[in-house]
Design a protein around this motif. Sequence first.
Motif, PDB file in Angstrom:
ATOM      1  N   UNK A  57       0.807  -1.224   0.000  1.00  0.00           N
ATOM      2  CA  UNK A  57       0.000   0.000   0.000  1.00  0.00           C
ATOM      3  C   UNK A  57       0.837   1.271   0.000  1.00  0.00           C
ATOM      4  N   UNK A  58       1.971   1.245   0.679  1.00  0.00           N
ATOM      5  CA  UNK A  58       2.666   2.502   0.950  1.00  0.00           C
ATOM      6  C   UNK A  58       4.014   2.676   0.245  1.00  0.00           C
ATOM      7  N   UNK A  59       4.557   1.642  -0.382  1.00  0.00           N
ATOM      8  CA  UNK A  59       5.879   1.759  -0.994  1.00  0.00           C
ATOM      9  C   UNK A  59       5.756   1.668  -2.504  1.00  0.00           C
ATOM     10  N   UNK A  60       6.048   2.742  -3.225  1.00  0.00           N
ATOM     11  CA  UNK A  60       5.960   2.714  -4.695  1.00  0.00           C
ATOM     12  C   UNK A  60       6.904   1.656  -5.274  1.00  0.00           C
ATOM     13  N   UNK A 368       0.997   1.287   9.937  1.00  0.00           N
ATOM     14  CA  UNK A 368       1.591   0.655   8.764  1.00  0.00           C
ATOM     15  C   UNK A 368       2.507   1.548   7.962  1.00  0.00           C
ATOM     16  N   UNK A 369       2.291   2.845   7.989  1.00  0.00           N
ATOM     17  CA  UNK A 369       3.096   3.741   7.152  1.00  0.00           C
ATOM     18  C   UNK A 369       4.564   3.751   7.579  1.00  0.00           C
ATOM     19  N   UNK A 375      10.862  -0.925   6.143  1.00  0.00           N
ATOM     20  CA  UNK A 375      11.122  -2.082   5.278  1.00  0.00           C
ATOM     21  C   UNK A 375      11.618  -1.641   3.903  1.00  0.00           C
ATOM     22  N   UNK A 376      11.111  -0.519   3.425  1.00  0.00           N
ATOM     23  CA  UNK A 376      11.521  -0.039   2.107  1.00  0.00           C
ATOM     24  C   UNK A 376      13.017   0.212   2.036  1.00  0.00           C
TER      25      UNK A 376
END
Length: 380
Positions: A57-60, A368-369, A375-376
């Motif tokens: 959801x949050x990492x392009x 989660x953000x 993790x990114x």
Amino acid sequence: MRLVPERLLGQVLPRAYRFDPRELPPAPQAPAAPRRLYITPANFAGQGWQWAHAITEHVPDAAAVNMAVRSGDGFAHPTDYSVPLGFYTASRRWQRRERDIVSRGFTHVLVEAERHPFGAVLDETVSSQVRRLIRHGVGVVMLCHGTDIRLPSRHAAANPDSPFLGSLAEAAPSLERVAARNRRLLDELGLPVLVTTPDLILDVPYAHWLPSIIEPERWATASGVLQRTRPVVVHAPSSAATKGSQQIDPILSRLDAEGVISYRRVFGVPFSEMPGLYADSDIVVDQISFGDYGVVALEAMAAGRVVVSHVSPHARSQVLGATGFEVPVVEATAARLDEVVRGIVTDRQRYREVARQAVDFVTEIHDGRRSAGILAEYLR
């Protein structure tokens, strides 16, 4: 060398491990993204699934899926891909297929709790399975959850309420060996290491904290807090032995008998009913044993309840340094629990503000953000 064919082995294993080799679980599907993370194999408290979906959801340009080993007929938490215990422990066919698909289809793997990512019966160690991934160009990150790496001797020396001095004393030598072995594995591999709770950095000083994730909206409630004459205090331990319930229960029961609070000791409530349970409470006493805050505390904070628990100075310092936020958990040990609860009942306006801050804290740190951002950094 295996002497029993797999088609027969699945029938003669103990019941919990039996499997039908003709019913091979569906293969994991790598997502269509340049950076593809596979999280395996524990999914404790549903966190593997949460981290995977936070990445997506949050990492392009990144996506993730998780795998978890399933024992029994049910599965307590959502997962993208579940594997029956028998296949994980005894099916070479499944294990080889899993290994090959992940090696070819994913760019990164997050290995949970120092467990075999591809099952334990390929005559391979965790180290050899991880090194094989690296040889195939897959980036690997190790993740520690708790008992897998928490050294009982270290914890007991620093915490008078440690379960390793009481309810887990008999298990402590075995857990010590497991934690020491896992630390040696992490040292040997030299890979990045994440931990799910900040106090575990004492056991792995080179690790970084990866916040657990909950869905704040699931727990949100319009119910007020500390408005009743006798506030409702809930203690709903996932494990009484590790939460210090044998010390918590008599203290809260005595306060109930005195009319200070209404105490609700909760057993076996389905997960789906927990939001309603918290909404109808004022104070949630989580634990006094481990010195960290976990998913239960987060859920109660998201509901705007006053959470009482033991969170060590080290854990609080780690969170403040990493986020700029104080942990809005009211500190209590066994020796101070009576005093702390009485103080909350007496100074209600102050602790209503603590409950409000707790909602903001969970939304900012644990939705989660932030975890996806951490993790990114490893998906390069």
